[in-house]
Design an enzyme around this catalytic site. Structure first.
Site, PDB file in Angstrom:
ATOM      1  N   GLY A  67       0.793  -1.220   0.000  1.00 29.00           N
ATOM      2  CA  GLY A  67       0.000   0.000   0.000  1.00 29.00           C
ATOM      3  C   GLY A  67       0.826   1.270   0.000  1.00 29.00           C
ATOM      4  O   GLY A  67       0.459   2.246  -0.650  1.00 29.00           O
ATOM      5  N   HIS A 135     -15.554  12.850 -12.882  1.00 23.78           N
ATOM      6  CA  HIS A 135     -15.064  13.396 -14.142  1.00 23.78           C
ATOM      7  C   HIS A 135     -13.846  14.298 -13.949  1.00 23.78           C
ATOM      8  O   HIS A 135     -13.763  15.094 -13.016  1.00 23.78           O
ATOM      9  CB  HIS A 135     -16.173  14.192 -14.849  1.00 23.78           C
TER      10      HIS A 135
END
Length: 211
Positions: A67, A135
């Site tokens: 991670g 977006h």
């Protein structure tokens, strides 16, 4: 295929490999002292770079299984230096929009990830379970987006960042390199390089960011 790392997040990457039918010949690499010799008494763990080079001579593909952004970058460098080819891996239920996305190599796209359109994700990033990238979001190289983090429209995240679980980054926010955002934080202002921000709304706290 080879998974770089042999504990923690690597076990979740193993599950993706199983779902994708990639278990044949699978092994791990971990050069730390605490590394096991086998994972689940089935998958061998390589721990020397000589072993890594020999493996890559036969099967060069590898994925990242840790991670920490810093360690992900280091392991990518080790793998390439040994002749490996960095690849992405993703869960079966990842949703990726159909328009204008730019996804680099070396990504981990975990279960339930949702990616809209005009999204850019640079090399080595980890997008963890249930995270949403709306977006025009941009995510820098080797950054970790933790489970169920929400990156709203036109957010920009730099390289080597850690965005905590269930954190929300509000539209248009810019986060510089090497920033840590705490779990559950709501970021409503731009954050400069290297800071740690926690809380609702997020505030910068003293102390160096940890990678």
């Amino acid at each position: 295929m080879l998974i770089m790392g042999a504990g923690g997040h690597a076990l979740e990457i193993l599950e993706l490999a199983a779902q994708n039918g990639q278990l044949e010949g699978l092994c791990f690499f971990d050069n730390t002292r605490s590394a096991p010799s086998w994972v689940y008494d089935r998958f061998p763990v390589l721990y020397q770079e000589e072993q890594l080079r020999a493996h890559f001579a036969q099967a060069p593909d590898f994925v990242l299984g840790v991670g920490s952004p810093r360690v992900r970058r280091i392991l990518a460098q080790i793998g390439r230096a040994a002749g490996g080819q960095l690849q992405s891996i993703q869960a079966q239920d990842v949703y990726i929009g159909q328009f204008d996305n730019q996804l680099a190599q070396g990504l981990n796209l975990m279960q339930g990830v949702w990616i809209s359109n005009s999204v850019s994700i640079e090399e080595g990033a980890l997008i963890n379970a249930g995270a949403q990238l709306h977006h025009e979001v941009k995510v820098g190289a080797y950054t970790e987006i933790s489970p169920k983090a929400l990156l709203l429209g036109a957010v920009q995240i730099g390289q080597n960042c850690r965005i905590g679980a269930q954190a929300t980054i509000l539209p248009g926010i810019k986060i510089a390199d090497e920033v840590v955002v705490g779990a559950g934080a709501v970021v409503h202002k731009d954050l400069p390089k290297g800071v740690t921000a926690v809380g609702v709304p997020a505030k910068i706290i003293k102390g160096a960011a940890i990678f």
